[in-house]
Design an enzyme around this catalytic site. Structure first.
Site, short mmCIF file in Angstrom:
data_model
loop_
_atom_site.label_atom_id
_atom_site.label_comp_id
_atom_site.label_asym_id
_atom_site.label_seq_id
_atom_site.Cartn_x
_atom_site.Cartn_y
_atom_site.Cartn_z
N HIS A 121 0.79 -1.23 0.00
CA HIS A 121 0.00 0.00 0.00
C HIS A 121 0.81 1.27 0.00
O HIS A 121 0.39 2.27 -0.53
CB HIS A 121 -1.03 -0.04 1.12
CG HIS A 121 -2.15 -0.91 0.68
ND1 HIS A 121 -2.21 -2.23 1.05
CD2 HIS A 121 -3.14 -0.70 -0.19
CE1 HIS A 121 -3.24 -2.77 0.44
NE2 HIS A 121 -3.82 -1.88 -0.32
N CYS B 75 -5.91 -4.55 -14.52
CA CYS B 75 -5.69 -3.38 -13.68
C CYS B 75 -4.61 -3.59 -12.63
O CYS B 75 -4.35 -2.72 -11.83
CB CYS B 75 -7.00 -2.95 -13.00
SG CYS B 75 -7.58 -4.17 -11.83
C1 PEP Z 1 -4.70 -6.71 -7.97
O1 PEP Z 1 -4.78 -7.58 -7.10
O2 PEP Z 1 -4.04 -6.84 -9.01
C2 PEP Z 1 -5.38 -5.43 -7.81
C3 PEP Z 1 -5.45 -4.55 -8.80
O3 PEP Z 1 -5.93 -5.16 -6.60
P1 PEP Z 1 -5.10 -4.64 -5.31
O4 PEP Z 1 -3.69 -4.37 -5.78
O5 PEP Z 1 -5.77 -3.43 -4.82
O6 PEP Z 1 -5.22 -5.81 -4.42
#
Ligand code: PEP
Ligand code: MG
Length: 765
Positions: free
Chosen positions: A377, A686
């Site tokens: 994060h 994504c």
């Molecule tokens: C992923 O897991 O690739 C994603 C886009 O979600 P996050 O990174 O927020 O878990």
């Protein structure tokens, strides 16, 4: 929202002006009564030893009743509210079968009642009650506001309780630079760029333990200095609160309320004064002795919530010590906590999203962290704030000193500490070049060399990032991670707070917004939602599973999403889906929420599309079935990689190239093939892979034409795409699929990119 902020600000002002923590609650109930327009506002605190709730503060009831009105959990409306941990909102409370009348309180003239459990850290510690002479139940907006305020009240009560405990406990007996070397460390770049600045080690300003024994020879002067330092520390705290609110609109400043309470606490302040007058100790030494003494007591407290507050207490005492040092002119470089006039590099062991609120990010040029990986994060936030970041730099905390000169080169994944003059000169050129390169943005949509249109959208977590869409040429938002709003605060944001934030994002976006439903649990815990201890949180209660376990959270969340959706074009994306039953559940929940909004005549979006993340292998394997029930899917390669390779995301062993592994590319090729046969359904990527210039041509080769990535990398990805024809992408993917390792694929991609003149930051993962 505006009103809520006013109330919070008023509360901070009250804390700043009251010395006795017991008085704080009395003042707060008065503020709440005025702002919520109620005749009575009271707080009942739970006394664990006696197993009863006791009236602790009231505005509107007979003040004589404070400390006298008591009830057991489960008895009377307030006792039931406490026991069931649920809001009670009723009219004519005296007609309710569970009503208990307390004489001498003045309650008999009240015709509406609301009880709100005061909970924090998953534990109820009392009840806030609102009563009015007017007939009728309380409106939803008052309910929402009270819900948002209740955890803050709970926090304040906990702190006040802790301070009371300290006041009554027995007083214990009291006792009680470096050569600038030049070196280089390696890490994992999570955000591209080059930065230069002075090192600042987060949370290691351990002056409290470093302060040595010291005495004074003028008691009056020392006490005057203490007064001045206190005033300055209080002012700084209030300024930090204002800064936090202006920096991140999603934030709220409840943590600073708790900080002020420490700076006003008579027990703490008296002890410091006593050290100065009775023991002749210097102010600095007195602060550090008292800190250590209280820290020990806090840590001995049986209650985990209290123990967790130690970090806040330390933060406050450090701020006080900083003020003293500044008043003594020992801190030349202005206020370390407030603003920094020079560019600086944050060096930390590990950062939490909320840490950013405590830091002056103006002039923050770069981040270097021991822990964390590409998908952690802090990486996401660094991208949001466009700050170059190098994570997984082991040993940096022990090797770097405050004020060391640092050059951070995220392209080469290196951090230079106190570099020699020749390195500095080289970087002057690189810094200039990188500033120039960043502004070079190709106009128009992304297009392959043979004219295939590719959609490039932005991943965002914060409202402020919507300004980056235009700047970097994003076609709307492909992934709005809503969780930051939930993670940044100590309590569950109510529907209206969420609506405010989501509507800003939707109306400020220049295209469609894919709004991902709250994805918490696992590596993103929420301290106010009780998540049982799990051996393997990544495989536990996270994403949709957590929401299914807490349907109330999902309900108000979806209400806010649908209401905000009316202001633009939205797609709703559900995280961590692993079973078809979950898709049926979300469909039913959306229907239910729509129905309730319709009945309440609240406007909401009806033309939204529903999608799921492909993050868990079971969804990939069952994709043909899943797409029958959704409009689109978005491949979350970060988690998909984690679950495919059984390799924890964010771990320092994550190579950053795993997404280029032929096995993983085969998965992407299969997904592409499924959607080529179903053109009416949407597919996008994504995860971080979508912003990786080495991976994007391969994904285009798989037939994927919709990508979402950190806004800042869009220009680079766009430029990369324009250098490849679609046919070339298909051929490259075929070659990659035949290879044996990710390194082999990476080598092929690097050399092709270099041949096309796309060198430099393409290596950034
Ligand atoms: C992923 O897991 O690739 C994603 C886009 O979600 P996050 O990174 O927020 O878990
Ligand atoms: Mg994910």
């Amino acid at each position: 929202m505006g009103k809520l902020l006013t109330v919070l600000r008023n509360i901070s002002e009250v804390i700043a002006g009251v010395e006795d923590s017991g008085e704080v609650l009395a003042k707060i109930v008065k503020i709440l009564a005025v702002n919520l327009d109620v005749d009575v506002c009271s707080v009942y605190e739970y006394d664990k030893d006696r197993n009863h709730l006791v009236l602790t503060a009231t505005s509107g009831l007979n003040p004589e009743s404070v400390g006298k009105v008591m009830m057991q959990p489960g008895k009377g409306l307030t006792g039931i509210c406490f026991q069931n941990k649920e809001i009670i909102n009723i009219e004519n409370p005296s007609k309710h079968p569970d009503y208990i009348f307390f004489g001498n309180t003045g309650e008999e003239k009240l015709y509406s009642y609301m009880g709100i459990p005061l909970a924090t850290g998953g534990r109820v510690i009392g009840v806030l009650t609102l009563q009015r002479q007017k007939q009728g139940m309380f409106s939803q907006s008052i309910v929402d506001m009270a819900k948002s305020l209740s955890p803050q009240m709970a926090n304040l009560m906990l702190n006040a309780g802790m301070l009371r405990f300290l006041a009554s406990s027995a007083e214990p007996k009291h006792r009680e630079s470096s050569h600038k070397s030049s070196f280089t460390l390696k890490g994992l770049a999570v955000n591209p760029g080059v930065a230069r600045g002075e090192a600042f080690k987060f949370k290691i300003r351990d002056w409290l333990s470093e302060t040595e024994h010291g005495t004074h020879n003028d008691q009056k002067k020392e006490l005057e200095l203490f007064d001045k330092a206190l005033t300055q520390a209080r002012e700084n705290t209030i300024k930090m609160e204002a800064r936090a609110l202006s920096m991140i609109s999603e934030a709220d400043a409840s943590i600073f309320n708790a900080h002020l309470l420490f700076l006003e606490d008579k027990t703490i302040l008296d002890e410091i004064k006593r050290e100065i007058s009775a023991e002749n100790h210097s102010l600095e030494f007195s602060i550090s002795i008292v800190f250590k003494r209280f820290e020990k007591k806090f840590l001995q407290l049986g209650d985990k919530v209290f123990r967790e507050r130690v970090i806040d207490f330390k933060d406050v005492m450090l701020r006080l010590l900083e003020s003293v040092k500044m008043l003594r002119n020992q801190l030349v470089d202005s206020n370390l906590i407030e603003t920094k006039s020079k560019e600086w590099i944050l060096v930390a062991h590990e950062l939490m999203p909320s840490d950013l609120l405590r830091l002056p990010i103006d002039n923050l040029a770069g981040i270097v962290c021991e822990k964390g990986g590409v998908t952690s994060h802090v990486a996401i936030l660094a991208k949001a704030f466009e700050i170059p970041a190098l994570l997984g730099v082991s040993g940096v905390m022990s090797k770097v000193h405050n004020y060391d000169q640092i050059i951070l080169d995220c392209h080469a994944e290196r951090v230079y500490i106190n570099p020699p003059e020749n390195i500095k000169a080289q970087f002057d050129d690189l810094l200039k070049a990188s500033e120039a390169a960043e502004t070079k943005i190709v106009e128009g949509p992304a297009m392959t060399a043979d004219g295939t249109r590719i959609a490039l959208r932005a991943n965002i977590s914060l409202i402020c990032e919507t300004s980056l869409l235009q700047k970097y040429g994003a076609e709307g938002i492909g992934l709005y991670r809503t969780e930051f709003l939930f993670m940044i605060r100590d309590y569950l944001p109510g529907e209206d707070i969420q609506y405010d934030v989501f509507s800003k994002v939707v109306s400020e976006s220049n295209g469609e917004v894919t709004l991902r439903v709250l994805d918490v649990g696992g590596d993103k815990p929420l301290n106010y939602v009780n998540i049982p201890h799990e051996e393997n949180p990544a495989l536990g209660l996270r994403g949709i599973r957590l929401l299914m376990a807490h349907p109330d959270i999902l309900r108000s969340h979806l209400r806010a999403v649908l209401r905000a959706g009316r202001l633009g074009r939205i797609k709703i994306l559900f995280p961590m889906i692993s079973k078809l039953e979950e898709v049926h559940f979300i469909r039913a929940m959306l229907k239910e929420v729509e129905e309730s909004l319709k009945q309440e005549q609240i406007e909401y979006a009806t033309d939204y599309r529903v999608g799921i993340m492909v993050e868990v292998p079971s969804v990939f394997i069952g994709l043909n079935k899943f797409i029958e029930h959704v409009d689109f899917v978005s491949v979350g390669t970060n988690d998909l990689q984690q679950y495919i390779f059984a390799l924890e995301r964010g771990s320092s062993t994550e190579s950053g190239y795993d997404c280029l592994s032929p096995v993983f590319l085969q998965i992407m090729a299969d997904i592409g093939a499924i959607f080529r046969a179903r053109p009416e359904k949407g597919v996008s990527v994504c995860g971080e892979m979508a912003g990786n210039p080495m991976a994007v041509p391969l994904l285009i080769g798989a037939g994927i034409k919709d990508f979402s990535m950190p806004a800042k990398v869009i220009p680079l990805v766009k430029k990369t795409i324009s250098a490849f024809s679609e046919k070339e992408c298909v051929d490259l993917l075929q070659r990659a699929l035949k290879m044996d390792s990710a390194d082999e694929v990476a080598a092929m991609q690097k050399s092709i990119l270099a041949d096309k003149g796309l060198t430099g930051p393409v290596d950034a993962k």
